[in-house]
Design an enzyme around this catalytic site. Sequence first.
Site, PDB file in Angstrom:
ATOM      1  N   SER A 270      24.986  -8.465 -11.119  1.00 15.03           N
ATOM      2  CA  SER A 270      25.655  -7.587 -10.166  1.00 15.03           C
ATOM      3  C   SER A 270      26.445  -6.541 -10.928  1.00 15.03           C
ATOM      4  CB  SER A 270      26.583  -8.439  -9.293  1.00 15.03           C
ATOM      5  OG  SER A 270      27.674  -7.680  -8.822  1.00 15.03           O
ATOM      6  N   ARG A 309     -14.418  14.950  12.464  1.00 15.10           N
ATOM      7  CA  ARG A 309     -13.270  14.886  11.524  1.00 15.10           C
ATOM      8  C   ARG A 309     -12.022  15.124  12.348  1.00 15.10           C
ATOM      9  NH1 ARG A 309     -14.950  18.086   7.585  1.00 15.10           N
ATOM     10  NH2 ARG A 309     -16.241  16.250   7.185  1.00 15.10           N
TER      11      ARG A 309
END
Lengths: 440, 440, 440, 440
Positions: A270, A309
């Site tokens: 930490s 498409r």
Amino acid sequence: MSLFDSLATTRALTDVFSDRALLGRMVQFEVALARVQGRLGLIPASAAEAIAAAADPDALDAAAIAAASVGTATMAIPFVEALRRRVRDAQPAAADHVHWGATSQDVVDTAVVLCLTSARAVLEADHRRVATGLARLADEHGGTVMLARTLLQPAPPTTFGLKAAGWLDAESRSWRRLAQAFDASRVLQFGGGSGTLAALGAHGIAVSSALASELGLDDPGAPWHSHRDRFATLVAACGVYTGVLGKIARDVSLLMQEEVGEAAERGGGSSTLPHKRNPSSCAIVLAAALRVPGLVAAFLAALPQEHERGVGTWHAECATLRDAVQTTGAALAATATIVETLTVDGDRMRQNLAATGGAIFAERAMVLLVPKIGRDAAAAAVADAIRAARTEGRTFGDALAANPTAAAALRPEDFSTLATPEAYLGSAEAFRRRLLSRPD
Amino acid sequence: MSLFDSLATTRALTDVFSDRALLGRMVQFEVALARVQGRLGLIPASAAEAIAAAADPDALDAAAIAAASVGTATMAIPFVEALRRRVRDAQPAAADHVHWGATSQDVVDTAVVLCLTSARAVLEADHRRVATGLARLADEHGGTVMLARTLLQPAPPTTFGLKAAGWLDAESRSWRRLAQAFDASRVLQFGGGSGTLAALGAHGIAVSSALASELGLDDPGAPWHSHRDRFATLVAACGVYTGVLGKIARDVSLLMQEEVGEAAERGGGSSTLPHKRNPSSCAIVLAAALRVPGLVAAFLAALPQEHERGVGTWHAECATLRDAVQTTGAALAATATIVETLTVDGDRMRQNLAATGGAIFAERAMVLLVPKIGRDAAAAAVADAIRAARTEGRTFGDALAANPTAAAALRPEDFSTLATPEAYLGSAEAFRRRLLSRPD
Amino acid sequence: MSLFDSLATTRALTDVFSDRALLGRMVQFEVALARVQGRLGLIPASAAEAIAAAADPDALDAAAIAAASVGTATMAIPFVEALRRRVRDAQPAAADHVHWGATSQDVVDTAVVLCLTSARAVLEADHRRVATGLARLADEHGGTVMLARTLLQPAPPTTFGLKAAGWLDAESRSWRRLAQAFDASRVLQFGGGSGTLAALGAHGIAVSSALASELGLDDPGAPWHSHRDRFATLVAACGVYTGVLGKIARDVSLLMQEEVGEAAERGGGSSTLPHKRNPSSCAIVLAAALRVPGLVAAFLAALPQEHERGVGTWHAECATLRDAVQTTGAALAATATIVETLTVDGDRMRQNLAATGGAIFAERAMVLLVPKIGRDAAAAAVADAIRAARTEGRTFGDALAANPTAAAALRPEDFSTLATPEAYLGSAEAFRRRLLSRPD
Amino acid sequence: MSLFDSLATTRALTDVFSDRALLGRMVQFEVALARVQGRLGLIPASAAEAIAAAADPDALDAAAIAAASVGTATMAIPFVEALRRRVRDAQPAAADHVHWGATSQDVVDTAVVLCLTSARAVLEADHRRVATGLARLADEHGGTVMLARTLLQPAPPTTFGLKAAGWLDAESRSWRRLAQAFDASRVLQFGGGSGTLAALGAHGIAVSSALASELGLDDPGAPWHSHRDRFATLVAACGVYTGVLGKIARDVSLLMQEEVGEAAERGGGSSTLPHKRNPSSCAIVLAAALRVPGLVAAFLAALPQEHERGVGTWHAECATLRDAVQTTGAALAATATIVETLTVDGDRMRQNLAATGGAIFAERAMVLLVPKIGRDAAAAAVADAIRAARTEGRTFGDALAANPTAAAALRPEDFSTLATPEAYLGSAEAFRRRLLSRPD
């Protein structure tokens, strides 16, 4: 690997989807196409050679191509233009034959498929680490008794070996599905402007077949330009697999709580709290398990692609597919770290079991009592013993032995088993062995 | 079928997941368990018979069970209590043996699996309608020429037969995946309180195996109480499949536009506009394709289940799984309607092709010109012809023929093919045949 | 409330969105429309009266309307037909004026808005229970010291009062957003077939304005038929709010672990384990927090609605909106149960603090040491003390006092504070007071 | 801007979230913290100066920090270490005071908040372009009559001005919500290891307040380390806003179809089809509208963060938040292009209206006929006329005039209005003006 993405990918997968890698795959497509067409006599053989010679992905300006993509909504157009310019500089006539008969989607989709083959290899290596590690844990801990926990509350005992075998089973099954989805996606996309290969006249099938072979891909039979279910299945399999890894990480993060302390990954420190050992790898896996489901939803939402498409539907895929695979890979690498560094504290597991004072064996008491005195009387005796154990600080077994009804119904040795986890494991070992004996 | 759900399920799937059906499946589990335990001598044979005799799902108060579920976060507890009360009324001693050795999750999960077997049959019937209808369309329309459309703009021609064959291919492939996911989910869940079947002592495996057999389910080897990847894969396969159906519906809804008019489903009317024929079935399918991805995300997010039974994770599944299957079924039934009622207007398709004035053949012109005069000169001539055609109201072919460069490079018959769609279909027919020849 | 939905809604919210309620709201719209048009002279006053008289929602066949909805992709058409038939039976001429000038979407959207006003009231009542309960907890526990936990590991102490105040602050802020979103959605939809109210000629604005007033809704200025951002914001606010409730439930479920034991909701029992007290309400809340995000995604995906009424986009909303509100309501009711029944064990909190042996005060030691001896020496001394404390079974404070460097740098009283949580609470109390003093 | 992300972000937003920018913001936090603590006498003033002097983000190795992040699951730890090394090199004693009293989350969260302030400015500039462009279109086209379209089928006419005003209204309202969410997120995160600022003793509030001021942020009253509703609301507002932009793009992409041809964005070309003008910007917007909902779901799913810092929940946010804002920005920039380059073809709009042969006025015929002859007779006459018009190639008005019932009921001039769109616009103009008169 950027800072914002640092927990959402790995270095290897950053490379797999880098500009350099993608341009390399796009170039690979165009060179293979030219070679095939050269061999079939559709373009001059010299043009094919010139294209292959000039096609150096590192010579292309990725940033310029990316910037120009916005104007046409595809990176293929500026890419092809840039490639053509390079070929022209070397052999002007050959430039005419770059990208011959192909469309933007052909080169982009196929390049993405080729990137995915690299990604699959990266993932598989980490999967093997995970599977090996889990098999070892499952193998070693068949006799390591611990609390089961349902809804985060203590339940009758299980073994850590069975828990690890369950992780392994789900991981292996989900990996197989993911691997199959990768393999099914390993197909050439080649359809030309409309998906008919019209520009190649009668030669479409021949070129298509040879091109797939040249690229080491399967020939899907027909273009799949607006049928994206293979990719969608791959992304969804990433979602399931990452969720399965998330289950392992969730369990470990819970076992690693100071108050539980039964198992721990190596963990990380930490910035402010010098005493801490954080479940850092669990955090990365759980973060991935939170992110990937939304990516799956995004990919699925784009499936109804318009005609030959889509407008936006196709364009939504690229980043989402990359993110899903990378995040899965980040989870997988972190899971490998968890599994390979996991320490298991069998003593603490026994202590936590004992600390319940035997209340978890209330079900066992019912199993013994019901056939003797019926459910109602049994339930009353057990409830009485649980209450007595809590208020008097005794074990449940002792409290039950002090209950006259129970004492009359059971043998003395029955009460002692109420403090022996091994006596109440049922089929835990059989299940563990069954899970371990499965073919991967 | 409630009003709010009327477009999100079907009558058949409403029945499959109704209170009545679910209670029936839960009862089926408890009766099968009692019978198996009776046969194995774990409970009295007479108790098993009494349980089977008393276990009438229609006699249970579903609303009361649902209301009581909130207190314990599972419907199994009030269900078992209600069932036990009924058995007790008939044969008090037998009541003790109801749900013997099982846990809440065993009966709920297995009942859900049994509901899914019914759901699979409902879906499969509609899948066959869709596949049959699509195969017919693909078969009949190999020669029906139409515009391809990419990004919703006209592109060189394709055939409606190829389009339908593409739909069919994706639908069939995605159905197979969904069917496999159903089949893989067809497994008994039976683990008892901790997933060890401890209450059954040494008999866990024997009971488990016989119970699976009694219920017509596969024996998964071990309980899967907190490993939910099979269900997740099923829900994800619903997501892909519904998306594939959504692609069909999107195409049809676009073809059905008045300005396009090339194909139409039967459709429905309007409350205010008497002239209208709305793509109602398309709307239902597209709505499903929008909803299911979020359901998939919700299911995947719940995969990291805590230890031997999750807190919230397990509880999140039930409604989501039901919704995903029902919405998929609504999409499928509506797709069947679309496909079976689809009318195709080949004349309008030709008119729309012709209305482009041949500009869609500019690519073909490039294919012809580039080998003769190089890409730059070809591009200039084509651009000039497109401009001229637009401003002068001529066809592209005529305009190109009037371009001196092009006129010098090409033969007269080349120009005429620029107005003949059939001359520029490439491998459309070959692709169609390939797609149709696939085994389902 | 069906069994599949039993944890995903409440009885009150089942009623709010029931067929009966929805038909009532649809009838309310049609009656209000007729009355307004009668007053303005657009239809005969007698027709308006006849419509109002005949419009009994209970006389309509909801199941038949739901079944017929599929054909036209809207329940409005069979609803209007059924209503018109009823009016015709009573006064034939009046039937012509039912639904005059309105379109399907007008009646459905406005009816949904009216349902939402009922839902808001149901939610607000439970919000008040939650806010009141949290304020009480925050108020009572300003001095209840407990471990903070980061990444599920012990961190320096906090107070339960601050934790509860943090829950309250987030809950109140998120409720305000949700309430605002409800209020902003409280608008009439009225646009006719094309969103121009053309059928009403010059009277569109007048009818619209009077209709909004009659129904107690705001007039949005113009129809919003294909602009669904208000509903989307409401659904999204449900997502945030449910997530905030999920944070409370997650914390409680973790505190309620046997090994932690610091707080507990009333909880529910188990079907097999007589000793258990499960976090049942937490499970319901956490399940909701897993489900709602996907519902939000589904709703957002439908926002790009086509032109003046979407095809599928509009149709995707209804069930998703209902599910989001109901699931939020289920989470809220369960949170109220958690908060109102929460027991807090301050002694256990102190024990768990003490059980860390003071390691959580390593940061405090650094704060004291760094200014005296520099970070490197301080870190070395602290690391040495943590190691010593672990291996020698001493407290961190004692171990640090035994470290010569630390002993030389600090005063004796400094070491004693390393075992006094109250001495290391920083601004916890100030923060708690600030959070409690906020206006709701 | 990488190739995979090229349609999913913009250059400006790539910069906003770049490593360089993020490190700059993290450094900004640490420098401001040191300055404030120096001023308050908590650290030596000289240390604060030394920290400020050494804190050059460009001197930090972003790639190394990213790589090291994986070990601790946060970039803050390697960042602080790297910064401390730099300070130490310049003034050893000052290094002890870097990051004094802060935790990893403080610096990361606050840096992200600062990045968001930059992002807001980028988005706002494009929002203004969009709003200005839409207001111009709405202003110019109040008289441009066109078909309304519901479910993609022709409906009675509207005006393009009203359509544009509707876009503007939704865009402005959704922008306001997004801007508010940005503003509400503009808060300092500062809580230290446990959210109590314990390391600062009695000075927590003073430092916190001064730090917020120094950074130009609001002081939220208390840390919000595990209460993430502000960020969640921001991400959700991105979802709604992008969906609203998607509606504009969807409409434009549909209007731009060759067969409709009523409006067009500038568009982009095709790699193979020289004639094409693709709706490229629409594709980018629609792709964003497909992707963002999943990102919202991912963010919301992470809300139930554990205790004082989540394990995985916090770690899931960073990339998702960045992606949501960037994708929204990509959609917004593309929408600005659409709106600023949009060409509107009023003639084509009239032609498409006329091409319906008046069938869209069937509703108008009903409005005229019902009061005269009742709904049944009116419906029969209208249906007859629609049929006759279709089969006989006449306009609906002519066909209706030939219907004896209708001819008897209506005046001759009534029939002529059935071909005059302007006569059936209802409140279109009033609605347009109302929408345009709203304050932004």
